[in-house]
Design a protein around this motif. Structure first.
Motif, PDB file in Angstrom:
ATOM      1  N   ASN A 132     100.768  26.461 -13.573  1.00  0.00           N
ATOM      2  CA  ASN A 132      99.516  25.907 -13.046  1.00  0.00           C
ATOM      3  C   ASN A 132      98.586  25.537 -14.199  1.00  0.00           C
ATOM      4  N   ASN A 133      97.621  24.681 -13.885  1.00  0.00           N
ATOM      5  CA  ASN A 133      96.615  24.307 -14.884  1.00  0.00           C
ATOM      6  C   ASN A 133      95.618  25.438 -15.092  1.00  0.00           C
ATOM      7  N   CYS A 134      95.298  25.692 -16.333  1.00  0.00           N
ATOM      8  CA  CYS A 134      94.284  26.692 -16.678  1.00  0.00           C
ATOM      9  C   CYS A 134      92.909  26.148 -16.275  1.00  0.00           C
ATOM     10  N   PRO A 135      92.089  26.935 -15.592  1.00  0.00           N
ATOM     11  CA  PRO A 135      90.755  26.456 -15.203  1.00  0.00           C
ATOM     12  C   PRO A 135      89.809  26.240 -16.391  1.00  0.00           C
ATOM     13  N   PRO A 154      89.502  36.068 -10.983  1.00  0.00           N
ATOM     14  CA  PRO A 154      89.775  35.471  -9.668  1.00  0.00           C
ATOM     15  C   PRO A 154      88.714  34.492  -9.182  1.00  0.00           C
ATOM     16  N   VAL A 155      87.512  34.580  -9.672  1.00  0.00           N
ATOM     17  CA  VAL A 155      86.461  33.645  -9.272  1.00  0.00           C
ATOM     18  C   VAL A 155      86.808  32.228  -9.699  1.00  0.00           C
ATOM     19  N   ARG A 156      87.513  32.084 -10.801  1.00  0.00           N
ATOM     20  CA  ARG A 156      87.858  30.767 -11.348  1.00  0.00           C
ATOM     21  C   ARG A 156      89.174  30.208 -10.790  1.00  0.00           C
ATOM     22  N   TRP A 157      89.914  30.980  -9.984  1.00  0.00           N
ATOM     23  CA  TRP A 157      91.182  30.512  -9.453  1.00  0.00           C
ATOM     24  C   TRP A 157      90.959  29.413  -8.423  1.00  0.00           C
ATOM     25  N   ASP A 158      91.853  28.425  -8.437  1.00  0.00           N
ATOM     26  CA  ASP A 158      91.810  27.415  -7.382  1.00  0.00           C
ATOM     27  C   ASP A 158      92.843  27.801  -6.303  1.00  0.00           C
ATOM     28  N   ASP A 159      92.978  26.982  -5.277  1.00  0.00           N
ATOM     29  CA  ASP A 159      93.883  27.310  -4.165  1.00  0.00           C
ATOM     30  C   ASP A 159      95.334  27.421  -4.611  1.00  0.00           C
ATOM     31  N   ASP A 160      95.751  26.559  -5.528  1.00  0.00           N
ATOM     32  CA  ASP A 160      97.135  26.612  -6.014  1.00  0.00           C
ATOM     33  C   ASP A 160      97.428  27.920  -6.735  1.00  0.00           C
ATOM     34  N   ARG A 216      97.728  30.783  -4.246  1.00  0.00           N
ATOM     35  CA  ARG A 216      99.010  30.783  -3.544  1.00  0.00           C
ATOM     36  C   ARG A 216     100.119  31.340  -4.430  1.00  0.00           C
ATOM     37  N   VAL A 217     100.124  30.957  -5.696  1.00  0.00           N
ATOM     38  CA  VAL A 217     101.159  31.446  -6.616  1.00  0.00           C
ATOM     39  C   VAL A 217     101.010  32.950  -6.835  1.00  0.00           C
ATOM     40  N   VAL A 218      99.776  33.420  -6.984  1.00  0.00           N
ATOM     41  CA  VAL A 218      99.540  34.861  -7.165  1.00  0.00           C
ATOM     42  C   VAL A 218      99.970  35.622  -5.914  1.00  0.00           C
ATOM     43  N   ALA A 219      99.635  35.116  -4.741  1.00  0.00           N
ATOM     44  CA  ALA A 219     100.037  35.771  -3.488  1.00  0.00           C
ATOM     45  C   ALA A 219     101.564  35.831  -3.373  1.00  0.00           C
ATOM     46  N   TYR A 220     102.242  34.766  -3.770  1.00  0.00           N
ATOM     47  CA  TYR A 220     103.702  34.752  -3.745  1.00  0.00           C
ATOM     48  C   TYR A 220     104.273  35.833  -4.662  1.00  0.00           C
TER      49      TYR A 220
END
Length: 124
Positions: free
Chosen positions: A22-25, A69-75, A78-82
């Motif tokens: 994923n892209n770094c925020p 986690p505040v800086r995480w986007d939806d993608d 989803r990857v972290v949840a997986y």
């Protein structure tokens, strides 16, 4: 002169590390994100225990930043949840240390002596 021995009450050990695409925020690179899952271990003079508490942290190797986690986007979420579903934490357990066994043995002996004195078998 005397060295004091400092024990950590609880610390974390690494369960698993994942490289994310994923892209770094922060720096927008898609090569440096690393997700680490850790599990808590508690230790003192009497016992050592592995708890069921787990945590995760994300770090970008490119910009050397911790991604909260505040800086995480939806993608990323989803990857972290997986990956959270994929990891298997170690079972909760505890183990007595030698000083713990000695402490329990002394307590049992003290209880027996008190019981014998109360029953009148031993007179002080």
């Amino acid at each position: 002169m005397f060295k004091t021995r400092v024990m950590k009450a609880s610390n974390y050990f690494t369960l698993k590390e994942f490289q994310l695409n994923n892209n770094c925020p922060e720096c927008y690179s898609n090569e440096g994100l690393q997700l680490t899952f850790k599990q808590r271990m508690t230790e003192n003079i009497f016992f050592k225990a592995i708890t069921s508490d787990t945590s995760n942290e994300m770090h970008c190797k490119n910009c050397n930043t911790t991604i909260y986690p505040v800086r995480w986007d939806d993608d990323i979420e989803r990857v972290v949840a997986y990956h959270e579903r994929a990891i298997v934490p170690k079972k909760s357990s505890w183990k007595l240390k030698p000083f713990g066994y000695v402490f329990i043995a002394i307590d049992i002996l003290l209880f027996i002596v008190i019981a014998l004195v109360m029953l009148g078998i031993i007179k002080l």
